[in-house]
Design a protein around this motif. Structure first.
Motif, short mmCIF file in Angstrom:
data_model
loop_
_atom_site.label_atom_id
_atom_site.label_comp_id
_atom_site.label_asym_id
_atom_site.label_seq_id
_atom_site.Cartn_x
_atom_site.Cartn_y
_atom_site.Cartn_z
N SER A 269 4.68 5.71 14.80
CA SER A 269 4.55 4.33 14.35
C SER A 269 3.15 4.05 13.82
CB SER A 269 4.91 3.37 15.48
OG SER A 269 4.07 3.56 16.60
N THR A 270 2.15 4.54 14.53
CA THR A 270 0.78 4.20 14.15
C THR A 270 0.42 4.80 12.80
OG1 THR A 270 0.25 4.22 16.49
CG2 THR A 270 -1.60 4.15 14.98
N VAL B 162 2.53 5.88 10.33
CA VAL B 162 3.31 5.29 9.24
C VAL B 162 2.75 3.92 8.90
CG1 VAL B 162 5.58 4.40 8.58
CG2 VAL B 162 5.41 6.58 9.78
N SER B 163 2.36 3.19 9.93
CA SER B 163 1.78 1.87 9.71
C SER B 163 0.47 1.97 8.93
CB SER B 163 1.54 1.20 11.07
OG SER B 163 0.94 -0.07 10.90
N TYR B 164 -0.35 2.90 9.33
CA TYR B 164 -1.64 3.04 8.65
C TYR B 164 -1.46 3.45 7.19
CZ TYR B 164 -6.62 3.91 8.11
OH TYR B 164 -7.93 3.85 7.69
N THR C 160 1.10 2.84 5.29
CA THR C 160 1.62 1.67 4.58
C THR C 160 0.50 0.68 4.27
OG1 THR C 160 3.67 1.91 5.82
CG2 THR C 160 3.31 -0.19 4.70
N SER C 161 -0.33 0.46 5.27
CA SER C 161 -1.42 -0.50 5.11
C SER C 161 -2.35 -0.07 3.97
CB SER C 161 -2.19 -0.57 6.43
OG SER C 161 -3.04 -1.68 6.47
N VAL D 36 -0.65 -0.61 0.52
CA VAL D 36 -0.64 -2.00 0.06
C VAL D 36 -2.04 -2.48 -0.29
CG1 VAL D 36 -0.01 -4.38 0.66
CG2 VAL D 36 1.45 -2.47 1.38
N MET D 37 -3.00 -2.13 0.59
CA MET D 37 -4.38 -2.57 0.33
C MET D 37 -4.93 -2.03 -0.99
SD MET D 37 -6.97 -2.64 3.55
CE MET D 37 -8.48 -2.81 2.57
N PRO E 175 7.23 -6.42 -0.48
CA PRO E 175 6.45 -5.47 0.34
C PRO E 175 7.09 -4.08 0.35
CG PRO E 175 7.07 -7.44 1.61
CD PRO E 175 7.87 -7.47 0.35
N PRO E 176 6.36 -3.08 -0.10
CA PRO E 176 6.86 -1.70 -0.03
C PRO E 176 6.82 -1.20 1.41
CG PRO E 176 4.59 -1.69 -0.77
CD PRO E 176 4.99 -3.14 -0.66
N SER E 177 7.76 -0.36 1.76
CA SER E 177 7.70 0.22 3.11
C SER E 177 8.09 1.69 3.08
CB SER E 177 8.58 -0.56 4.09
OG SER E 177 9.92 -0.57 3.67
N PHE E 178 7.83 2.37 4.17
CA PHE E 178 8.03 3.82 4.27
C PHE E 178 8.76 4.15 5.56
CE2 PHE E 178 4.49 3.05 1.51
CZ PHE E 178 4.62 3.99 0.50
N ASP E 179 9.69 5.09 5.47
CA ASP E 179 10.20 5.62 6.74
C ASP E 179 9.30 6.79 7.14
OD1 ASP E 179 11.06 8.15 5.73
OD2 ASP E 179 13.08 7.43 5.33
N SER F 159 10.08 3.63 12.48
CA SER F 159 9.09 3.80 11.41
C SER F 159 9.29 2.77 10.31
CB SER F 159 9.16 5.22 10.85
OG SER F 159 10.44 5.52 10.32
N THR F 160 10.54 2.55 9.92
CA THR F 160 10.79 1.67 8.79
C THR F 160 10.38 0.23 9.10
OG1 THR F 160 12.64 3.08 8.24
CG2 THR F 160 12.50 1.00 7.08
N SER G 90 6.60 -0.14 9.47
CA SER G 90 6.03 -0.07 8.12
C SER G 90 6.21 -1.39 7.39
CB SER G 90 6.70 1.07 7.35
OG SER G 90 6.21 1.14 6.03
N THR H 59 3.91 -4.07 8.76
CA THR H 59 2.54 -3.84 8.31
C THR H 59 2.36 -4.27 6.86
OG1 THR H 59 2.48 -1.92 9.77
CG2 THR H 59 0.76 -2.06 8.08
N SER H 60 3.32 -3.88 6.04
CA SER H 60 3.25 -4.19 4.63
C SER H 60 3.18 -5.70 4.41
CB SER H 60 4.49 -3.60 3.93
OG SER H 60 4.34 -3.59 2.54
N VAL I 166 -0.30 -7.09 5.46
CA VAL I 166 -1.37 -6.85 4.48
C VAL I 166 -1.15 -7.66 3.21
CG1 VAL I 166 -2.56 -5.09 3.11
CG2 VAL I 166 -1.78 -4.55 5.43
N MET I 167 0.10 -7.70 2.73
CA MET I 167 0.39 -8.45 1.50
C MET I 167 0.07 -9.93 1.66
SD MET I 167 3.84 -7.47 -0.59
CE MET I 167 3.83 -8.94 -1.64
N SER J 234 -3.53 -1.74 11.22
CA SER J 234 -2.27 -1.02 11.48
C SER J 234 -1.70 -1.45 12.83
CB SER J 234 -2.48 0.49 11.43
OG SER J 234 -3.45 0.90 12.37
N PHE J 235 -0.48 -1.08 13.07
CA PHE J 235 0.27 -1.49 14.26
C PHE J 235 0.96 -0.29 14.88
CE2 PHE J 235 -0.22 -5.09 11.52
CZ PHE J 235 -0.47 -6.14 12.38
#
Ligand SMILES: Nc1nc2c(ncn2[C@H]2C[C@H](O)[C@@H](COP(=O)(O)OP(=O)(O)OP(=O)(O)O)O2)c(=O)[nH]1
Ligand SMILES: Nc1nc2c(ncn2[C@H]2C[C@H](O)[C@@H](COP(=O)(O)OP(=O)(O)OP(=O)(O)O)O2)c(=O)[nH]1
Ligand SMILES: Nc1nc2c(ncn2[C@H]2C[C@H](O)[C@@H](COP(=O)(O)OP(=O)(O)OP(=O)(O)O)O2)c(=O)[nH]1
Ligand SMILES: Nc1nc2c(ncn2[C@H]2C[C@H](O)[C@@H](COP(=O)(O)OP(=O)(O)OP(=O)(O)O)O2)c(=O)[nH]1
Ligand SMILES: O=P(O)(O)OP(=O)(O)OP(=O)(O)O
Ligand SMILES: O=P(O)(O)OP(=O)(O)OP(=O)(O)O
Ligand SMILES: O=P(O)(O)OP(=O)(O)OP(=O)(O)O
Ligand SMILES: O=P(O)(O)OP(=O)(O)OP(=O)(O)O
Ligand SMILES: [Mg+2]
Ligand SMILES: [Mg+2]
Ligand SMILES: [Mg+2]
Ligand SMILES: [Mg+2]
Ligand SMILES: [Mg+2]
Ligand SMILES: [Mg+2]
Ligand SMILES: [Mg+2]
Ligand SMILES: [Mg+2]
Ligand SMILES: [Mg+2]
Ligand SMILES: [Mg+2]
Ligand SMILES: [Mg+2]
Ligand SMILES: [Mg+2]
Lengths: 268, 268, 268, 268
Positions: C95-96, C98-100, C102-103, C106-107, C121-125, D95-96, D99, D102-103, D106-107, D123-124
C-alpha cells in the motif's frame, strides 16, 4: 545455534478470530481402501461405526468441538466460534486433529474389523474452512447431509440393480441416468420391495455427534455437611461447581430442518 | 444443491512454486506418551526405529521427498524444489502426509513394542516451512542435527547422573547448568567411563534417509532378443527403460559438513 | 478502550524471508485515461517520462529497491532479497509504495503535461510477487521487456497503418493478424520507410533504473587537515566514510541478455 | 513467451466471502507532513476537509462502500458484506483504493491549500481487516471514534496550554499526565473559557460518510406516455427503474450509540 535463524521462515498462520471453523477429514483413496478391505456395498456398518468411534474420540479430546457430522469416508467438525485452540494457528490445528483422527481410526480398526487385517495404512486429508455466519454453518451441514441422502439413494439402488438385479455396473448406471429422486424411491420399491425410508438411519442420515455438558455440584446439605454430587438442574443452595462432565451423544437425525437446531440451540 | 455455495469458502492455499518445502512432524505431548509407554531413557531404540519405519513408509509413498531426518519424536521431510504434489496445496499436503505418518506409526507399533499395548492414540503435529535457497535447506538440517547432538549429550549425562549416580533430577540439572560441551564429555568419561563417541550413532546423529534410484533396463541382447534386467550403469545399447526402482537408505551420519552433500549431490 | 480488541483481527502477513520481492504497479484503466488525456499513439514520450519520474522518486525514497523496469502504464520494482522494509509486512509495503508512486505521478503531472489538466484522478493497482531464485528474477524482467518489444512493434505498425496508411483499425488488425516479427519489421520498412531499430530506445526497450552508490570520503590530506570530498575510487589513505550518496541511473538497454547483468552484478 | 511462467508465482489472495471488509488508510509520516505544511494545531480544518474530499471521491467511485469514517490522517471504509469487487482479491482491492485515495488527495491539495505548495509527495499506508459479525463492525467504528475523542480532548488542551498558557510542551504533557476526561473538560473551561462541547463537531466526532441511494423511475403517466423522473417513494404503477442515483452525505455525528445505526439500518 547459528542455524536457528531458519525457524524464522515459519510464517504465522492465524485463523480469523471469532469465525466458525469447520474441519473436514476425508479418507484418502477410500475407493481403493474399501475394495481392499471388502467393505460391504453400498454401506458397511462396521466401517461407519469405526469412523464414528474415531470422531467421538476426537470430540472427547478437543472440547471446543461442538458438533460433528459423518458420512461415507468423511467427518466434519464444528468448533465454537471463539475457540482459542492452539491460538487458532491453522497448521497446528489441522495437522494435530487429522493426526489424532487417523490414530484413533487405526487403533480401533481391529475392534470393528476383527477378522480383516489392515492391508496398508489408511490416511485422511483434512481442511479447515471458515464461516462468518450461522446461516453458512447450517448450510454447510445441510450440504453434507443432502449429499449423504443423494449418494445413498443412488448407491442403494445401484447395488440392488447389480447384486440382486444382476445388471452390469454399466447397465445399472445407464438405468439410473437422469432419474429423479422420486423415480429412484419407486424403483427400489417396485423392483426390490425396499422401502427406502426403513433403511438404517445411519445410512440415510449420516452420524451426528453433539455434546451434552452435565455440570455436577458439590452440595453441603444443611446440618450434615456431606458433599454429594447432584445434577445441575437442582435448585440453587449451598452448592459448589465441580469440573463439568462432558458426554457425547451420537444420533442419525435430520440436521437440515430447524428442529435439530432449536433443540440444540447452544451449538451456534 | 442450493447448499453447495458453502464450498466457495474453501480458500486456495498454494505454496510458492519452485521453493524448497520442508515438512516437520513432531509427536504431540510425547513427554507424557514416552512415560506412559515406558520409553527407555534417554533413548529408546524401539521408539526411534518405529519413527524410522513410519518415515520410510512415507518416503516410499511420496516419491517427491528426497531427504528425511529424524530424532526424538520428530521427523523432517524435504521435497524436491519443483514438486507438484497435490498442486502444491498446503493443507492437502500437510494433512495427508501427517495422517499417513501417524497411520504408519500406529500400525507398526506392535512390531516394535510387542509387549506394550498402546495406552491411548499417539498423534503428531505438522508444519510446512518454505526455504528459497540451498543454504537455508542445509542450515535447516544442520539445525536439527545440532539439536540432536546438544540434547543427546545433555540427556545422556543427565540420566547417567540420575540412574547410575543416584542424583535427584533437580541435582542433576543443577550439576549440568552452565557446563559446556567439553565438560560434559569429560564428566561422562571420568564419572561413568562412557566415551560419548562410541554411543550408538542413531542416538548421536539421528536418522538420515536418502533415496537411491536404480533404473533398470530391458535389454535385447544381440541375436537372442531375451529381455534382461541390468543396472543403469551398463553401457548404452539396445535398451528400454523400465519403471525406476526406488530404494531407500537409512544411515546415522553427519549432515552438517559438506561430505554428505557432496556424496548426495542430487538432493539439492 | 473496550473496543480495542478489534485490532486483533489485523492478521500478520509477513512475506517469506530472503526471497526476491517484485512489486509491479500498473495504471488502472489507462486505456481510457490515455484517450482522455490525448496520449500520443502508440507512445507518448511525456507519459513515459512521467512514469519514469515517479519510479525514480520511489527508488530515491525506498533504498532497498535495486532495480526498476517500466513500460507503457506499468513499473516493476525489485527489492534486495534480504530487505527488512516494514518487517516484510505485505500490505504495508504494497500500500505504501503504490501510494507513493501515485502521489509522485499526480504531483509531477503538470510538469510533463503543462497544457493538459488532469480530467480525473489516475490510479494504479499493485501486486507483490515473490521469486526464490535469480533465474526467475531474470526471467521476470525478460518477460516484461519481451512484452515491451512485442507490443511496441505491433502498435508501431498498427498506428502507421491507421494514421499514415489510412486503414480502419479493423483492417489494420486484420492485416497484422498472423504476421511474425520479421514480417512486421519488413512492412514498417517497405511501406513507411521506418527502420524499427532506429526508433527511440525508450519505446523499444522500456526504461531501466539502476542504483549507483557513490561513497564519499572525508580526506585529511597530509599536513593540511582540510576535509575534502573525493570519489570512492580514490586510493586508500587518511579517509573517513560519509553517508553514501545514492544516484540513480536511467537507461533503455537490453536486460534480457547477460551483458546487463554482468555489468550490474550487485543487483542479484 | 518462454518467460511467461513467472506469472505463476502470483499467488491468489481471495478474502473470505460474505465477511465485512474494512479498509483503513493512514497518512504515512504525517507528523512530519503536517509540520512541513504548517497544519493548524491541533486541528486543521483544511486538512480534514481535504481528507473528506478524497474519501467522498473514493465512495463515488467504489459503490460497494457503504460507510466511511475519517479523523486526523486516517479514513476507514466499510464494504458491504457481499461485495464482489475485484473478485475479493486482497492486493488488487488494497492497492487500487489506496492509490485512488492518494490521487484524489494530491489532485485536490491546491483547492484546500491554495497558498501552500506541496513540499513533497504525501502517501498513505492501507490495510484490509475482515470482521465476521455486525458487532465487531460497530465496535470497530466505535474504536475509531472513541480514539478521535480521546486524542482531540488531549490535543485541544495540550495546545491551549502551550499556545495560550505559554507552557513548554514538556510541561504541558506533565500537567496532563494522569488526568481523566472530566478533569480535562474542567481545565479547558476554567483556564481557557473553552466549553469543549461547543467546538467543531468535525474535530470532536470525526467525519461520517453515508450513502443515500435515490432510485429514479421512468413513469408512463396514463394517456400521456411522457417519461418523467420521480422519487422512489412514489406509489407503484407503470414504472421503469433507471440507474439509481447515489448521493453521499457527510456528517459529524456520534456513531457509537444505537441511534445512528437505527437510522442507517441498511449499512449492516
Ligand atoms: N463399499 C463401501 N465403500 C465405501 C463406504 N464408505 C466409503 N466408501 C468408498 C466409496 C467411495 O469410493 C469412497 C469415498 O469417496 P471419495 O470421494 O472420498 O473418494 P476417494 O476416497 O476414493 O478419493 P479421495 O482421496 O477422497 O479424493 O469410499 C462404505 O461404507 N462401503
Ligand atoms: N524416554 C524417552 N523419551 C523420549 C524419547 N524420544 C522422545 N522422548 C520424549 C522426550 C521429550 O519429553 C519429548 C519430546 O519433546 P517435545 O519438545 O517434542 O515435547 P512434547 O512432545 O512433550 O510436546 P509437544 O506436543 O511436542 O509440544 O519426547 C526417547 O527415545 N526416550
Ligand atoms: N496512446 C498511448 N496509450 C498508452 C500509452 N501507454 C499506455 N497506454 C495505454 C494503452 C493501453 O490501452 C493501456 C495499458 O494497458 P493495460 O493492459 O494496462 O490496460 P488498462 O490500463 O486499460 O486496464 P487495467 O486496469 O490495467 O486492467 O494504456 C502511451 O504511451 N500512449
Ligand atoms: N497539526 C495537525 N497535525 C495533524 C492533523 N491531523 C493529523 N496530524 C498529525 C498529527 C500526528 O502527528 C499525525 C498522525 O499520527 P499517526 O499516528 O498517523 O503518525 P504518523 O502519520 O506520523 O506516522 P505513521 O506513518 O502513520 O506511522 O498527523 C491536523 O489536523 N493538524
Ligand atoms: O514445540 P516446541 O516448544 O519445541 O517449539 P515449537 O515446535 O516451535 O512450538 P510449536 O509446536 O507450538 O510450533
Ligand atoms: O475429493 P473430491 O473430488 O470429492 O472433491 P474435493 O474434496 O473438493 O477435492 P480435494 O479433495 O482435491 O480438495
Ligand atoms: O501506526 P500506529 O503506530 O498508530 O499503529 P499501527 O497503525 O497499528 O501500526 P502500523 O501502521 O505499523 O500497522
Ligand atoms: O491486467 P491484465 O489483463 O494485463 O492481466 P493481469 O494484470 O494479470 O490481470 P489483473 O490486473 O486482474 O491481475
Ligand atoms: Mg476430496
Ligand atoms: Mg475420500
Ligand atoms: Mg469422501
Ligand atoms: Mg512443537
Ligand atoms: Mg513433541
Ligand atoms: Mg520434539
Ligand atoms: Mg492487470
Ligand atoms: Mg493498466
Ligand atoms: Mg499495463
Ligand atoms: Mg499505523
Ligand atoms: Mg499516519
Ligand atoms: Mg494516523
Amino acid at each position: 545455534s547459528k542455524y536457528a535463524y531458519v525457524k524464522n521462515f515459519e510464517i504465522p498462520d492465524p485463523l480469523l478470530p471469532n469465525t466458525y471453523m469447520v474441519l473436514r477429514v476425508d479418507g484418502h483413496g477410500f475407493h481403493r481402501f474399501s475394495e481392499s478391505h471388502s467393505f460391504t456395498k453400498p454401506n458397511d456398518q462396521r466401517a461407519l461405526e469405526l469412523m464414528d468411534a474415531a470422531a467421538l474420540a476426537v470430540m472427547q479430546e478437543y472440547r471446543d468441538i461442538v458438533l460433528a457430522f459423518g458420512e461415507s469416508d468423511e467427518y466434519s467438525f464444528l468448533f465454537r466460534r471463539s475457540t482459542q485452540l492452539y491460538n487458532r494457528r491453522q497448521s497446528k490445528i489441522l495437522s494435530t486433529l487429522v493426526s489424532y483422527f487417523t490414530s484413533c481410526y487405526v487403533m480401533n480398526w481391529s475392534k470393528y474389523f476383527p477378522s480383516t487385517p489392515l492391508e496398508y495404512p489408511p490416511s485422511f486429508d483434512g481442511r479447515i474452512v471458515l464461516y462468518p455466519t450461522e446461516k453458512e454453518v447450517r448450510d454447510y451441514f445441510s450440504w453434507r447431509q443432502a449429499d449423504t441422502h443423494i449418494n445413498n439413494l443412488y448407491n442403494t439402488l445401484f447395488w440392488a440393480l447389480v447384486q440382486q438385479g444382476e445388471m452390469t455396473p454399466a447397465d445399472a448406471h445407464a438405468t439410473l441416468k437422469g432419474t429423479v429422486s422420486g423415480q429412484k424411491h419407486e424403483m427400489l420399491h417396485s423392483r426390490f420391495g425396499i422401502n427406502y425410508n426403513t433403511l438404517s438411519a445411519r445410512f440415510r442420515k449420516g452420524s451426528v455427534i453433539t455434546r451434552k455438558t452435565v455440570i455436577n455440584f458439590i452440595v453441603w446439605i444443611d446440618g450434615l455437611e456431606t458433599p454429594e454430587s447432584v445434577p445441575s438442574d437442582e435448585p440453587d443452595g449451598l452448592k459448589r461447581k465441580t469440573k463439568p462432565k462432558v458426554t457425547l451423544e451420537i444420533s442419525h437425525v435430520d440436521i437440515i430442518g430447524d428442529e435439530f437446531w432449536n433443540k440444540n440451540s447452544d451449538i451456534l
